[in-house]
Design an enzyme around this catalytic site. Sequence first.
Site, PDB file in Angstrom:
ATOM      1  N   CYS A  52       5.074  -1.855  -1.420  1.00 38.18           N
ATOM      2  CA  CYS A  52       5.957  -0.712  -1.202  1.00 38.18           C
ATOM      3  C   CYS A  52       7.111  -0.782  -2.200  1.00 38.18           C
ATOM      4  O   CYS A  52       7.772  -1.828  -2.303  1.00 38.18           O
ATOM      5  CB  CYS A  52       6.495  -0.722   0.226  1.00 38.18           C
ATOM      6  SG  CYS A  52       7.722   0.580   0.542  1.00 38.18           S
ATOM      7  N   ASP A  59       1.265  -3.400   1.063  1.00 30.56           N
ATOM      8  CA  ASP A  59       0.512  -2.272   1.599  1.00 30.56           C
ATOM      9  C   ASP A  59      -0.966  -2.567   1.381  1.00 30.56           C
ATOM     10  O   ASP A  59      -1.349  -3.149   0.365  1.00 30.56           O
ATOM     11  CB  ASP A  59       0.888  -0.970   0.880  1.00 30.56           C
ATOM     12  CG  ASP A  59       2.255  -0.450   1.284  1.00 30.56           C
ATOM     13  OD1 ASP A  59       2.605  -0.554   2.467  1.00 30.56           O
ATOM     14  OD2 ASP A  59       2.969   0.061   0.407  1.00 30.56           O
TER      15      ASP A  59
END
Length: 154
Positions: A52, A59
Amino acid sequence: MSKDIYDGLSQLGGRAQSPTRPEDATLEKVPNPRADSLYLVRFTCPEFTSVCPVTGQPDFAHLVLDYVPGAHLVESKSLKLYLQSFRNHAAFHEDCTVGIAERLVEELSPQWLRLGGYWYPRGGIPIDVFYQTGEPPAGLWVPDPGVQPYRGRG
């Protein structure tokens, strides 16, 4: 089929260093030995990771890439190394998914390509991102991607 289509590949058949940034990754291609046939190639990457750009937290996504080759095929080891290069790359889900698809289109010039990015929830919301170059060629068998909608623990 002649093995000379593999000449010039720098990553296949040996140890290759994982690039640390997508822009440093080399996507290699080979001539399509069945260029006169209409067929679909599918790559599935169920453990894609990036970071992120705001929080720095990891992620995770399940990527499904379908493409109809033109004159070239992507060499699979180079594709794996390219996808690994996102491991510490800070970008939103949309940027990663669309950026991967656009680079593949630019490098391969496929007849057709679609990429589904099925991102796992962060903050309770899964995000799915889809890219497609247009309608698939007439007569092409395009199987369902096989990724179930997110159901939590249900």
